[in-house]
Motif scaffolding. Sequence first.
Motif: not given
Length: 303
Positions: A15-20
């Motif tokens: 969604g909005l982020h890359v990674g945890e």
Amino acid sequence: MSDNGTPTTPVKTTGLHVGEPAPGVKKVDPIIVADGVKRTFGGLTAVDVAHVEIPRGAITALIGPNGAGKTTFFNLLTGFDKPDEGKWEFDGRSLAHVPAYRVARMGLIRTFQLTKALGLLTVLDNMKLGAKQQTGENLFRSVLPFLWRKQEEEIEEKAKEILTRFKLDAKQEDYAASLSGGQRKLLEMARALMSDPTLVMLDEPMAGVNPALTQSLLDHILDLKSQGMTVLFVEHDMHMVRHIADWVIVMAEGKIVAEGDPHEVMSDPAVIDAYLGAHHDADLGDSDDEHVHAMKELIDDEQ
């Protein structure tokens, strides 16, 4: 596979982020990026943000207990205060040393916890003040009506249209001082739209609002997103945060301590600790801290 032939771990994009999700997590399309922003007052460190990114086109809530540094961070991002160190960008452009009025012209508009409506002006005149690049602001052009009259008519038409959307059109000739607290919040949000902002920053939009107007304010905030704007807001009403926020950033003692989906963040141990703190061993039922109560209720709901 990397260039040297070793296996590589794929980057997780959700969604909005890359990674945890974690403090400072990289966003897919950030509209604000801040690095090493620090502000001290005497011996007190009010803001110490190592890295944070605000996702574009989403509604992000900035939450935390009183004294966490949320409003100070707002002031730094919008040019109303200056940091001791750090850098930050809005839409790829540096905001360091940029005064508040120029930040607003760039498309970053904010409202305040205590509304800034000019009480001795009418509601309509307050709206007109929100329009940018007005020809009449130039001294030479102001004495030549044919240069600004058409623009003035367009600004007034736009103001009336926005007031109608906010159900304040019946109040347009009233003095702003006569409005209720909730109506002033609506007016400030409506006035912000006069400048066609890219990012709207709301400082405690629900503070002091009559419950009868709460849903209206919520609907208008959601409407900002549907119109393509990004929203970043500070709020203590955790039920509101969970209802409308796409992403939550948690501050405590000036630092970012957690980020993520609202439902997941509410059960994050770092968030619980930030809100409850010394209350862990206390009887929360006897606490007068409404924010602790709100967080406890949400934690209970999640469980």
